[in-house]
Motif scaffolding. Sequence first.
Motif, PDB file in Angstrom:
ATOM      1  N   ASN A   1      63.620   4.659  83.806  1.00  9.08           N
ATOM      2  CA  ASN A   1      63.553   3.642  84.849  1.00  9.08           C
ATOM      3  C   ASN A   1      63.541   4.367  86.186  1.00  9.08           C
ATOM      4  N   ALA A   2      62.791   3.839  87.141  1.00 10.25           N
ATOM      5  CA  ALA A   2      62.686   4.496  88.442  1.00 10.25           C
ATOM      6  C   ALA A   2      63.984   4.428  89.237  1.00 10.25           C
ATOM      7  N   GLY A   3      64.905   3.545  88.877  1.00  9.84           N
ATOM      8  CA  GLY A   3      66.127   3.373  89.643  1.00  9.84           C
ATOM      9  C   GLY A   3      65.988   2.237  90.641  1.00  9.84           C
ATOM     10  N   LEU A   4      67.070   1.952  91.345  1.00  9.45           N
ATOM     11  CA  LEU A   4      67.109   0.758  92.197  1.00  9.45           C
ATOM     12  C   LEU A   4      66.262   0.866  93.452  1.00  9.45           C
ATOM     13  N   THR A   5      66.090   2.066  93.984  1.00  9.13           N
ATOM     14  CA  THR A   5      65.420   2.180  95.272  1.00  9.13           C
ATOM     15  C   THR A   5      64.166   3.041  95.263  1.00  9.13           C
ATOM     16  N   ALA A   6      63.958   3.840  94.219  1.00 10.61           N
ATOM     17  CA  ALA A   6      62.812   4.755  94.206  1.00 10.61           C
ATOM     18  C   ALA A   6      61.507   3.993  94.025  1.00 10.61           C
ATOM     19  N   SER A   7      60.494   4.369  94.789  1.00 10.56           N
ATOM     20  CA  SER A   7      59.174   3.754  94.667  1.00 10.56           C
ATOM     21  C   SER A   7      58.327   4.436  93.604  1.00 10.56           C
ATOM     22  N   CYS A   8      58.745   5.643  93.191  1.00  8.77           N
ATOM     23  CA  CYS A   8      57.999   6.425  92.202  1.00  8.77           C
ATOM     24  C   CYS A   8      58.979   7.055  91.227  1.00  8.77           C
ATOM     25  N   ASN A   9      58.595   7.074  89.968  1.00 10.68           N
ATOM     26  CA  ASN A   9      59.390   7.766  88.965  1.00 10.68           C
ATOM     27  C   ASN A   9      58.864   9.193  88.856  1.00 10.68           C
ATOM     28  N   GLN A  10      59.650  10.155  89.327  1.00 11.46           N
ATOM     29  CA  GLN A  10      59.217  11.552  89.334  1.00 11.46           C
ATOM     30  C   GLN A  10      59.621  12.306  88.069  1.00 11.46           C
ATOM     31  N   ASP A  11      60.264  11.613  87.112  1.00  5.22           N
ATOM     32  CA  ASP A  11      60.590  12.231  85.831  1.00  5.22           C
ATOM     33  C   ASP A  11      59.355  12.256  84.933  1.00  5.22           C
ATOM     34  N   SER A  12      59.219  13.305  84.159  1.00  2.00           N
ATOM     35  CA  SER A  12      58.215  13.387  83.094  1.00  2.00           C
ATOM     36  C   SER A  12      58.906  13.966  81.866  1.00  2.00           C
ATOM     37  N   PHE A  13      58.501  13.515  80.677  1.00  2.00           N
ATOM     38  CA  PHE A  13      59.165  14.001  79.463  1.00  2.00           C
ATOM     39  C   PHE A  13      58.278  13.757  78.253  1.00  2.00           C
ATOM     40  N   GLY A  14      58.657  14.353  77.145  1.00  2.00           N
ATOM     41  CA  GLY A  14      57.931  14.143  75.902  1.00  2.00           C
ATOM     42  C   GLY A  14      58.706  14.710  74.730  1.00  2.00           C
ATOM     43  N   ALA A  15      58.332  14.280  73.531  1.00  2.00           N
ATOM     44  CA  ALA A  15      58.966  14.780  72.310  1.00  2.00           C
ATOM     45  C   ALA A  15      58.005  14.642  71.141  1.00  2.00           C
TER      46      ALA A  15
ATOM     47  N   ALA B   1      54.673  17.923  89.879  1.00  2.00           N
ATOM     48  CA  ALA B   1      55.364  19.121  89.394  1.00  2.00           C
ATOM     49  C   ALA B   1      55.920  18.900  87.995  1.00  2.00           C
ATOM     50  N   SER B   2      56.610  17.794  87.788  1.00  2.00           N
ATOM     51  CA  SER B   2      57.210  17.546  86.465  1.00  2.00           C
ATOM     52  C   SER B   2      56.129  17.352  85.408  1.00  2.00           C
ATOM     53  N   ALA B   3      55.040  16.648  85.754  1.00  2.00           N
ATOM     54  CA  ALA B   3      53.959  16.424  84.797  1.00  2.00           C
ATOM     55  C   ALA B   3      53.273  17.728  84.418  1.00  2.00           C
TER      56      ALA B   3
ATOM     57  N   GLU C   1      55.475  11.198  67.965  1.00  2.00           N
ATOM     58  CA  GLU C   1      55.301  11.824  69.270  1.00  2.00           C
ATOM     59  C   GLU C   1      55.266  10.768  70.367  1.00  2.00           C
ATOM     60  N   PHE C   2      55.704  11.150  71.560  1.00  2.00           N
ATOM     61  CA  PHE C   2      55.572  10.321  72.753  1.00  2.00           C
ATOM     62  C   PHE C   2      55.609  11.223  73.973  1.00  2.00           C
ATOM     63  N   CYS C   3      55.048  10.738  75.065  1.00  2.00           N
ATOM     64  CA  CYS C   3      55.006  11.486  76.311  1.00  2.00           C
ATOM     65  C   CYS C   3      54.958  10.488  77.457  1.00  2.00           C
ATOM     66  N   TYR C   4      55.671  10.783  78.540  1.00  2.00           N
ATOM     67  CA  TYR C   4      55.687   9.900  79.713  1.00  2.00           C
ATOM     68  C   TYR C   4      55.520  10.709  80.988  1.00  2.00           C
ATOM     69  N   THR C   5      54.681  10.238  81.888  1.00  2.00           N
ATOM     70  CA  THR C   5      54.614  10.714  83.256  1.00  2.00           C
ATOM     71  C   THR C   5      54.046   9.601  84.126  1.00  2.00           C
TER      72      THR C   5
END
Length: 285
Positions: free
Chosen positions: A11-25, A53-55, A274-278
């Motif tokens: 989740n981007a959080g309460l105030t962030a306009s962009c989710n800068q996290d990226s992840f996968g498994a 950067a994270s992506a 498998e899954f991946c998010y960015t």
Amino acid sequence: MIQYLAAAGTNAGLTASCNQDSFGAKVFSSRNGMMTAAIMCDGMGGYSSGDVASATVVDAFQRWLLRRLPVIAEQEPDPQTVFEEWTGLIELCNQKIRSFGEQNGVRIGTTAVLLLATQERYMILNVGDCRVYLIDNDVQQLTRDQTLVERELQAGLLTAEQAKTDPRSHVLAECVGITQDVHPDYYTGAVKPESVFLLCCDGFRHKIGESEMLQYFAPERMRSCDAMQQQIRQLIDLNMQQGESDNISAITILAERKASQTIDLNAPLRVMQEFCYTDSRQLAV
């Protein structure tokens, strides 16, 4: 024999306009039994284009899994070999992200934690303050934050109580993409049957503690992907209710004990899950 199941949430959080996290498994079957690999990256909060950067690091890790893991997994993966290749991956990403920032007039960076777990052992590389926990009947933090406060704590310059409230707690000592050199930490240990690996960004743990992790992520609560995703969503919701403004992301991986099965020694590495998010539409190249 161990069977792996994985799930994630963000989740981007309460105030962030962009989710800068990226992840996968990914979860694999191999001639040596099931194995799993995962990555969590948190683009630098306060820097433009942290999602790029994270992506970039997640994409590089996915490519490594595609190209190199089938070769390495022909035998039980050797930690030294894995760590050497991951270090090269991180160093290359560091160069690409720095170059992207210079060309676009921005400073971008990311933290990163990488995990590979076989039937016998886990291997972890960490840069920054994403964390890996191991949860069974207790919660064990497997990684140590690469932050200024953590280093002063380890040097005896701060007490544990002082560290909890130090206003510099978010100041990183290491990250990917900001400085010319990057210095990962490495961890390895035995995989415990009937346990859960948790990979999370710092936003996931600002408002909750190990007691909540144990309550929601105890192995008996994580017997299916749907159950795992529900537990992750509940803890993300709890973070939101407590006012978390940062991006909130987590991956959970269940190491479940199963009856021994006959293994085909000629079977190729095969992706079972498998899954991946960015949130980024571009990479640093």
